[in-house]
Design a protein around this motif. Structure first.
Motif, PDB file in Angstrom:
ATOM      1  N   ALA B  20       0.799  -1.241  -0.095  1.00 44.51           N
ATOM      2  CA  ALA B  20      -0.064  -0.046  -0.025  1.00 44.51           C
ATOM      3  C   ALA B  20       0.886   1.167  -0.144  1.00 44.51           C
ATOM      4  CB  ALA B  20      -1.015   0.017   1.245  1.00 44.51           C
ATOM      5  N   ALA B  21       1.974   1.303   0.687  1.00 45.58           N
ATOM      6  CA  ALA B  21       2.746   2.620   1.055  1.00 45.58           C
ATOM      7  C   ALA B  21       3.520   2.648  -0.386  1.00 45.58           C
ATOM      8  CB  ALA B  21       3.959   2.089   2.190  1.00 45.58           C
ATOM      9  N   LEU B  22       3.945   1.509  -1.147  1.00 47.58           N
ATOM     10  CA  LEU B  22       4.390   1.623  -2.466  1.00 47.58           C
ATOM     11  C   LEU B  22       3.488   2.269  -3.545  1.00 47.58           C
ATOM     12  CD1 LEU B  22       7.071   0.860  -4.163  1.00 47.58           C
ATOM     13  CD2 LEU B  22       6.053  -1.539  -4.577  1.00 47.58           C
ATOM     14  N   ALA B  23       2.307   2.011  -3.653  1.00 44.75           N
ATOM     15  CA  ALA B  23       1.186   2.360  -4.352  1.00 44.75           C
ATOM     16  C   ALA B  23       0.917   3.716  -4.053  1.00 44.75           C
ATOM     17  CB  ALA B  23      -0.234   1.371  -4.151  1.00 44.75           C
ATOM     18  N   LEU B  24       1.328   4.233  -2.852  1.00 47.18           N
ATOM     19  CA  LEU B  24       0.963   5.464  -2.677  1.00 47.18           C
ATOM     20  C   LEU B  24       2.125   6.051  -2.960  1.00 47.18           C
ATOM     21  CD1 LEU B  24      -0.470   6.212   1.041  1.00 47.18           C
ATOM     22  CD2 LEU B  24      -1.186   7.315  -0.950  1.00 47.18           C
ATOM     23  N   ALA B  25       3.337   5.793  -2.746  1.00 45.97           N
ATOM     24  CA  ALA B  25       4.362   6.429  -3.155  1.00 45.97           C
ATOM     25  C   ALA B  25       4.638   6.705  -4.690  1.00 45.97           C
ATOM     26  CB  ALA B  25       5.844   5.759  -2.932  1.00 45.97           C
ATOM     27  N   LEU B  26       4.049   5.597  -5.498  1.00 44.72           N
ATOM     28  CA  LEU B  26       4.372   5.532  -6.922  1.00 44.72           C
ATOM     29  C   LEU B  26       3.063   6.629  -7.605  1.00 44.72           C
ATOM     30  CD1 LEU B  26       4.906   1.772  -7.785  1.00 44.72           C
ATOM     31  CD2 LEU B  26       6.507   4.019  -8.028  1.00 44.72           C
ATOM     32  N   ALA B  61      -7.487   6.372  -2.331  1.00 45.77           N
ATOM     33  CA  ALA B  61      -6.731   7.343  -1.607  1.00 45.77           C
ATOM     34  C   ALA B  61      -6.224   8.493  -2.503  1.00 45.77           C
ATOM     35  CB  ALA B  61      -5.563   6.647  -0.891  1.00 45.77           C
ATOM     36  N   VAL B  62      -5.857   9.301  -2.024  1.00 44.77           N
ATOM     37  CA  VAL B  62      -5.233  10.570  -2.835  1.00 44.77           C
ATOM     38  C   VAL B  62      -3.687  10.515  -2.502  1.00 44.77           C
ATOM     39  CG1 VAL B  62      -5.339  12.907  -3.488  1.00 44.77           C
ATOM     40  CG2 VAL B  62      -7.386  11.564  -3.307  1.00 44.77           C
ATOM     41  N   ALA B  63      -3.103  10.724  -3.425  1.00 46.29           N
ATOM     42  CA  ALA B  63      -1.633  10.656  -3.000  1.00 46.29           C
ATOM     43  C   ALA B  63      -1.164  12.334  -2.992  1.00 46.29           C
ATOM     44  CB  ALA B  63      -0.711  10.079  -3.914  1.00 46.29           C
ATOM     45  N   PRO B  64      -0.220  12.643  -2.219  1.00 45.71           N
ATOM     46  CA  PRO B  64       0.438  13.970  -2.377  1.00 45.71           C
ATOM     47  C   PRO B  64       0.750  14.387  -3.862  1.00 45.71           C
ATOM     48  CG  PRO B  64       1.690  12.674  -0.781  1.00 45.71           C
ATOM     49  CD  PRO B  64       0.843  11.682  -1.529  1.00 45.71           C
ATOM     50  N   TYR B 313       1.097   7.090   5.084  1.00 46.92           N
ATOM     51  CA  TYR B 313       1.672   8.203   4.402  1.00 46.92           C
ATOM     52  C   TYR B 313       3.062   8.261   4.870  1.00 46.92           C
ATOM     53  CZ  TYR B 313      -2.816   9.606   1.861  1.00 46.92           C
ATOM     54  OH  TYR B 313      -3.903   9.398   1.191  1.00 46.92           O
ATOM     55  N   ARG B 314       3.360   8.125   5.851  1.00 48.71           N
ATOM     56  CA  ARG B 314       4.813   8.273   6.270  1.00 48.71           C
ATOM     57  C   ARG B 314       5.838   7.359   5.736  1.00 48.71           C
ATOM     58  NH1 ARG B 314       6.687   7.638  12.305  1.00 48.71           N
ATOM     59  NH2 ARG B 314       8.707   7.594  11.229  1.00 48.71           N
ATOM     60  N   LEU B 315       5.181   5.987   5.600  1.00 44.12           N
ATOM     61  CA  LEU B 315       5.870   5.159   4.967  1.00 44.12           C
ATOM     62  C   LEU B 315       6.171   5.252   3.503  1.00 44.12           C
ATOM     63  CD1 LEU B 315       4.921   1.791   6.504  1.00 44.12           C
ATOM     64  CD2 LEU B 315       6.873   3.253   7.276  1.00 44.12           C
ATOM     65  N   SER B 316       5.285   5.869   2.794  1.00 48.27           N
ATOM     66  CA  SER B 316       5.312   6.225   1.378  1.00 48.27           C
ATOM     67  C   SER B 316       6.264   7.569   1.101  1.00 48.27           C
ATOM     68  CB  SER B 316       4.085   6.294   0.759  1.00 48.27           C
ATOM     69  OG  SER B 316       3.461   7.863   0.891  1.00 48.27           O
ATOM     70  N   THR B 317       6.257   8.388   2.242  1.00 50.75           N
ATOM     71  CA  THR B 317       7.253   9.324   2.046  1.00 50.75           C
ATOM     72  C   THR B 317       8.470   8.974   2.114  1.00 50.75           C
ATOM     73  OG1 THR B 317       5.379  10.770   3.034  1.00 50.75           O
ATOM     74  CG2 THR B 317       7.902  11.561   2.946  1.00 50.75           C
ATOM     75  N   GLU B 318       8.575   7.925   3.111  1.00 47.15           N
ATOM     76  CA  GLU B 318       9.964   7.269   3.252  1.00 47.15           C
ATOM     77  C   GLU B 318      10.408   6.637   2.222  1.00 47.15           C
ATOM     78  OE1 GLU B 318      13.349   6.802   5.186  1.00 47.15           O
ATOM     79  OE2 GLU B 318      11.758   7.964   6.051  1.00 47.15           O
ATOM     80  N   LEU B 319       9.741   5.990   1.348  1.00 50.30           N
ATOM     81  CA  LEU B 319       9.787   5.048   0.274  1.00 50.30           C
ATOM     82  C   LEU B 319      10.423   6.221  -0.733  1.00 50.30           C
ATOM     83  CD1 LEU B 319       7.456   2.152   0.009  1.00 50.30           C
ATOM     84  CD2 LEU B 319       9.804   1.948  -0.031  1.00 50.30           C
ATOM     85  N   ARG B 320       9.766   7.405  -1.020  1.00 48.42           N
ATOM     86  CA  ARG B 320      10.042   8.279  -1.924  1.00 48.42           C
ATOM     87  C   ARG B 320      11.485   8.813  -1.469  1.00 48.42           C
ATOM     88  NH1 ARG B 320       6.946   9.966  -6.136  1.00 48.42           N
ATOM     89  NH2 ARG B 320       7.834  11.948  -5.910  1.00 48.42           N
TER      90      ARG B 320
END
Lengths: 460, 325
Positions: B20-26, B61-64, B313-320
């Motif tokens: 999920a975090a990866l999907a958000l990051a991408l 979800a809406v990503a940044p 969202y924090r994890l997705s930011t971390e991945l970015r």
């Protein structure tokens, strides 16, 4: 809410009771089911019972330490346990393909058995598609029980996508294997596609047609041959699945739901508790693994963090003052400054002789004092380093403690949610270990914790 | 990044969370991703704090930066009926088959068929284009079965080849394999810094490579912060308790004398340090094992407040931050 409000699961009376013949450990993946099953088996054996543990997928080193790393589908006696109470521990790792093959061999004679075993459809089915592992685990349990060679059988359940799979899969496979579909598939094979075909109504031939279209004729044919060869065994599958199901409901069986104090694991545990009740299966209680505690639970995370910040500030001050007047300023209101005591710590270390006042936690054996220079590397004031180092350590200890207390609070919340939903379920808590368990001694320690029941200090 | 991102890992390592975090990051910066669930656990719905997902693609979800994450929980039974309807106009026959137990057979018991349906649906989403010929989804992220089953799950061709040598299932398997073995796909494995998950990761990578499936990255999840450095760990072994008590006292935690509040903290704190040291050593060993696997490593922090939407969202930011985009 303290643990007093929750029923405590007494593991020892359960294991000691001669009427307890089967203990099933179930729960979602990654919560320590296998270790729990092995530890319970060991404990029961060392308390005098003749036990067999059926594991599904043990960690390699654990399997090795129990001597069951070779997958031969028969129980092996585990060596290195305390048998003074007259008990024995046997263990085995499930080989599902082998178990399936054994059923075939037991129910079909030479030629026919070979025909089945060589069928491509059978080979795929037995090598582990959804449900086979669960079915075979239950099958093996039935076999072990009917040999009546052990006082107690402890079963681990397969790492399914859902903890409930092992209850459902055998029935699903069973009902498939002697269901309507099989009879439809069997019909043409049986009649050899001759005149008998006219008995098949149009709907049915359309059905086989559709299946053939979808799966490809070849597969359909494999299935049909398989089904024809298995013909005599089919009644058996349903009967066996039903028998195992009844065995699970019998009075000598106890279910233990295993979970970790995490949201998902406890949610699965709650589903499972509800399901067992619906199926009239006897639940003994919940094993809550990997619970954290703290001997300093009275110090809250907030206070620990605030204190750590005080120390950071002090460290900054100190290094400024140290620059000015040569390390004499330390902590006010204290006859002996940390700097002094840290220096004495350093000298204790280098002399390999901690004084009695040092009260050192760790035995001094093999302490590589002479190698311990990295702390001083790259600094031109080696004498002052320890004071700062001591403050850094203390700050670190406090942050570590704060982290522990946050974890504790989170675990407490998740657990309370479960116990509020299911106050009737008895719980035993097992304190978390820093590492993995892979020997008999480790299993014994887990067994002690399981039996103690109340979990680590400060967890409640 | 490849367009099909498959996320696997041992049970309990948090692969759904990482997927999920990866999907958000991408999805960040205006991209559109599809997060696919194949095991019917509704883990995605729980994670995004929404009601259970139906068998349809739905924005969750809406990503940044305006991106969107869609989710789909694939139900193999419905996928099969869909498939029958789409390719053979066999809706009615499908219902009859269902009555007979044939659908159950095909989706839960028949070798490999279930997997072909699941991967087939994901691959279809990867290839799908809109009217203007653009890909509907920039990325498809699959929350896949655990490491122990992932090779078998993805390698549908081998699984089905021996069984369905011809026919639509066979063709479908071929089409799926073309996508999965291409550079369009990457398989990531989620692990923890613990012995069993790391061992399983190493085994899983071996199996994936042997099957010529494209291994992507190792995602180390729930990494705890380093709170004590090497020097502190060493000092903790030898520090006089009185010195520690005094430092604690100076930080405002009570008296340093025997029986004082600060003094009574020393024992438990050192005990926790000892546990930390043991874990630290184990983690260092596991990191070394992972490093030897020669794959890009990502580390995601343990969220001490537990996993929730904010944490995701924090994890997705971390991945970015770690270069995934």
């Amino acid at each position: 809410m303290t643990l007093d409000a929750v029923r405590t699961l007494d593991v020892d009376p359960l294991l000691d009771d001669p009427k307890t013949r089967i203990v099933v450990c179930c729960g979602s993946g990654g919560v320590g089911k296998t270790t729990t099953a092995a530890a319970l088996g060991l404990r029961a054996a060392e308390r005098g019972r003749k036990v067999v543990v059926l594991t599904i997928d043990p960690a390699r080193r654990l399997a090795q330490s129990m001597g069951i790393d070779s997958l031969d589908n028969t129980p092996r006696q585990v060596k290195g346990i305390d048998e003074s109470a007259g008990g024995e521990l046997h263990a085995m790792m499930l080989d599902m393909k082998r178990t399936f093959d054994e059923i075939v061999e037991a129910h079909a004679n030479g030629d026919r058995a070979r025909q089945i075993l060589e069928n491509p459809f059978y080979q795929s089915l037995s090598a582990g598609f959804a449900g086979t592992q669960e079915y075979m685990a239950m099958e093996k349990l039935g076999q072990l029980r009917s040999r009546d060679q052990w006082d107690l059988i402890v079963v681990d359940t397969p790492p399914s996508r859902s903890a409930l799979d092992f209850l459902d899969a055998p029935k699903r496979l069973g009902s498939f294997l002697d269901g309507k579909l099989i009879r439809v598939l069997m019909a043409p094979a049986k009649m050899g596609g001759r005149a008998g075909m006219k008995f098949l109504n149009v709907g049915m031939s359309m059905m086989t047609g559709a299946l053939g279209k979808l799966l490809g004729g070849q597969l359909l044919q494999d299935v049909q041959t398989f089904v024809a060869a298995m013909d005599t065994m089919f009644g058996g599958f349903r009967t066996r699945a039903d028998a195992t199901y009844r065995l699970l409901q019998a009075p000598g069986t106890a279910f233990l739901v295993v979970a970790a104090p995490e949201r998902d694991a406890l949610r699965e545990a709650a589903y499972f508790v509800e399901r067992l009740a619906a199926e009239d299966m006897p639940l003994a209680g919940l094993v809550l693994n990997r619970v954290h505690g703290s001997g300093a639970a009275r110090l809250s995370a907030e206070r620990a963090l605030a204190a750590a910040e005080n120390l950071d500030a002090e460290n900054l001050d100190e290094s400024r003052i140290v620059d000015q007047d040569g390390g004499k300023a330390g902590v006010r209101n204290s006859p002996e400054t940390p700097a002094d005591s840290a220096k004495s710590a350093a000298s204790d270390r280098s002399s390999h002789n901690p004084g009695p006042s040092a009260g050192s936690e760790s035995p001094d054996e093999g302490s590589p004092a002479s190698d311990r220079t990295d702390g001083n590397d790259g600094t031109n004031r080696p004498a002052e380093q320890p004071a700062e180092q001591l403050t850094t350590l203390t700050g670190g200890l406090l942050r570590l403690h704060a982290e522990r207390m946050q974890l504790l609070a989170r675990e407490q919340r998740t657990r309370d949610r479960f116990t509020a939903l299911h106050p009737e379920v008895a719980v035993t808590e097992v304190a978390a270990l820093p590492g993995d368990v892979h020997d008999i001694a480790g299993l014994r320690a887990i067994g002690d914790r399981l039996a103690a029941g109340e979990g680590p200090t400060g967890a409640a | 990044m490849s367009r099909l991102q498959v996320v696997s890992g041992k049970g309990g390592t948090g692969k759904t969370t990482v997927a999920a975090a990866l999907a958000l990051a991408l999805a960040t910066e205006g991209k559109r991703t599809l997060l696919v669930e194949v095991e019917g656990r509704q883990g995605i719905a729980q994670l995004f704090e929404t009601e259970a997902l139906p068998y349809e693609e739905r924005k969750i979800a809406v990503a940044p930066g305006g991106g969107e994450v869609y989710a789909l929980a694939i139900d193999p039974e419905l996928a099969l009926l869909d498939y029958l309807q789409m390719f053979y106009k066999m809706g009615g026959a499908g219902r009859a088959l269902k009555k007979l137990g044939a659908i159950d057979f095909a989706t839960t018991i028949a070798p490999g068929l279930r997997d072909v349906l699941l991967t087939g649906k994901a691959c279809e989403a990867v290839r799908r284009k809109d009217k203007r010929g653009r890909f509907v989804y920039d990325y498809v992220v699959m929350d896949a079965p655990p490491t122990g089953r992932i090779t078998r799950f993805l390698n549908v061709n081998d699984e089905v080849a021996g069984l369905a040598k011809i026919g639509p299932i066979h063709n479908q398997a071929q089409a799926v394999m073309r996508v999965i073995k291409s550079p369009e796909t990457e398989v990531h494995l989620v692990t923890l810094l613990e012995e069993m998950p790391v061992q399983e990761t190493a085994d899983g990578i071996g199996e994936l490579r042997a099957a010529q499936l494209p291994v992507g990255r190792i995602m180390v999840n729930m990494v705890r912060p380093a709170l004590l450095d090497e020097a502190s760990l060493e000092l903790a072994q030898s520090v006089p308790r009185t010195a520690l008590a005094k430092t604690l006292s100076s930080a405002g935690l009570g008296g340093a004398r025997r029986g004082g509040l600060a003094e009574r903290l020393v024992g438990p704190l050192l005990e926790q340090a000892e546990e930390y040291a043991e874990r630290y050593a184990l983690e260092r060993d596991q990191r070394a094992v992972l490093a030897e696997l020669g794959l890009p490593l990502h580390e995601l922090p343990l969220l001490t407040e537990g996993m929730d939407l904010a944490g995701l969202y924090r994890l997705s930011t971390e991945l970015r931050k770690q270069g995934i985009s």
